[in-house]
Design a protein around this motif. Structure first.
Motif, PDB file in Angstrom:
ATOM      1  N   VAL A   1       0.245   5.234   0.921  1.00  0.00           N
ATOM      2  CA  VAL A   1      -0.714   6.136   1.548  1.00  0.00           C
ATOM      3  C   VAL A   1      -0.141   7.538   1.588  1.00  0.00           C
ATOM      4  O   VAL A   1       0.888   7.774   2.240  1.00  0.00           O
TER       5      VAL A   1
ATOM      6  N   TYR B   1      -0.644  12.187  -6.746  1.00  0.00           N
ATOM      7  CA  TYR B   1      -0.546  10.750  -6.560  1.00  0.00           C
ATOM      8  C   TYR B   1       0.905  10.330  -6.350  1.00  0.00           C
ATOM      9  O   TYR B   1       1.810  10.776  -7.065  1.00  0.00           O
TER      10      TYR B   1
ATOM     11  N   ASN C   1       3.707   7.314  -6.536  1.00  0.00           N
ATOM     12  CA  ASN C   1       3.963   6.149  -7.386  1.00  0.00           C
ATOM     13  C   ASN C   1       5.288   5.535  -6.980  1.00  0.00           C
ATOM     14  O   ASN C   1       6.236   6.254  -6.631  1.00  0.00           O
TER      15      ASN C   1
ATOM     16  N   ARG D   1       0.838  -1.193   0.000  1.00  0.00           N
ATOM     17  CA  ARG D   1       0.000   0.000   0.000  1.00  0.00           C
ATOM     18  C   ARG D   1       0.867   1.235   0.000  1.00  0.00           C
ATOM     19  O   ARG D   1       1.929   1.277   0.634  1.00  0.00           O
TER      20      ARG D   1
ATOM     21  N   CYS E   1       4.299  10.215   1.487  1.00  0.00           N
ATOM     22  CA  CYS E   1       3.747   8.959   0.980  1.00  0.00           C
ATOM     23  C   CYS E   1       4.523   7.816   1.613  1.00  0.00           C
ATOM     24  O   CYS E   1       5.725   7.684   1.387  1.00  0.00           O
TER      25      CYS E   1
ATOM     26  N   TYR F   1       3.171   0.608  -8.218  1.00  0.00           N
ATOM     27  CA  TYR F   1       2.020   0.880  -7.360  1.00  0.00           C
ATOM     28  C   TYR F   1       1.680   2.373  -7.366  1.00  0.00           C
ATOM     29  O   TYR F   1       2.566   3.227  -7.505  1.00  0.00           O
ATOM     30  N   TRP F   2       0.379   2.628  -7.164  1.00  0.00           N
ATOM     31  CA  TRP F   2      -0.129   3.991  -7.047  1.00  0.00           C
ATOM     32  C   TRP F   2      -0.834   4.162  -5.710  1.00  0.00           C
ATOM     33  O   TRP F   2      -1.492   3.247  -5.226  1.00  0.00           O
ATOM     34  N   GLY F   3      -0.718   5.346  -5.145  1.00  0.00           N
ATOM     35  CA  GLY F   3      -1.545   5.706  -4.010  1.00  0.00           C
ATOM     36  C   GLY F   3      -2.906   6.181  -4.495  1.00  0.00           C
ATOM     37  O   GLY F   3      -3.159   6.284  -5.698  1.00  0.00           O
ATOM     38  N   HIS F   4      -3.787   6.492  -3.531  1.00  0.00           N
ATOM     39  CA  HIS F   4      -5.139   6.920  -3.880  1.00  0.00           C
ATOM     40  C   HIS F   4      -5.236   8.410  -4.154  1.00  0.00           C
ATOM     41  O   HIS F   4      -6.256   8.874  -4.656  1.00  0.00           O
ATOM     42  N   GLY F   5      -4.195   9.141  -3.834  1.00  0.00           N
ATOM     43  CA  GLY F   5      -4.173  10.556  -4.154  1.00  0.00           C
ATOM     44  C   GLY F   5      -4.542  11.444  -2.978  1.00  0.00           C
ATOM     45  O   GLY F   5      -5.280  11.044  -2.077  1.00  0.00           O
ATOM     46  N   THR F   6      -4.007  12.658  -3.014  1.00  0.00           N
ATOM     47  CA  THR F   6      -4.341  13.672  -2.018  1.00  0.00           C
ATOM     48  C   THR F   6      -4.561  15.004  -2.745  1.00  0.00           C
ATOM     49  O   THR F   6      -3.804  15.357  -3.649  1.00  0.00           O
TER      50      THR F   6
END
Length: 120
Positions: A5, A94, A96, A3, A22, A109-114
């Motif tokens: 985050v 995001y 990465n 994950r 992140c 992998y990618w995070g969900h973004g802020t």
């Protein structure tokens, strides 16, 4: 499972600063390149900055001199220090990363973004 985050987004006035973080967690053998991308409404996702495992950095021309990417390998964390923010920096940011779960297996992998919003 791995994950990413993100944290640190928010609303700031033009000229202000924000620091994004992140953190990677899960089944991690090694983290290779890490980076930040952003996507503004109605636009394609674009690269903001990347940093290699050895610390080499790369920036989009639009953020050079204003943004600084860094990483803490002990904490599996990448940061983006954003100074002199402009309204055109408004976007979802995001995280990465290329992460190896073993010597032989690497995935992206990618995070969900802020959300970062810069008011004029």
């Amino acid at each position: 499972q791995v994950r990413l985050v993100e944290s640190g987004g928010g609303l700031v006035q033009a000229g202000g600063s924000l620091r994004l973080s992140c953190a990677a967690s899960g089944s991690i053998f090694r983290i290779n390149a890490m980076g930040w991308y952003r996507q503004a409404p109605g636009k394609q996702r674009e690269l903001v900055a990347t940093i290699s495992s050895g610390g080499s950095t790369n920036y989009a021309d639009s953020v050079k001199g204003r943004f600084t990417i860094s990483r803490d390998n002990a904490k599996n964390t990448v940061y983006l220090q954003m100074n002199s923010l402009k309204p055109e920096d408004t976007a979802v940011y995001y995280c990465n990363a290329d992460i190896s779960s073993s010597y032989y297996k690497t995935n992206n992998y990618w995070g969900h973004g802020t959300q970062v919003t810069v008011s004029s």
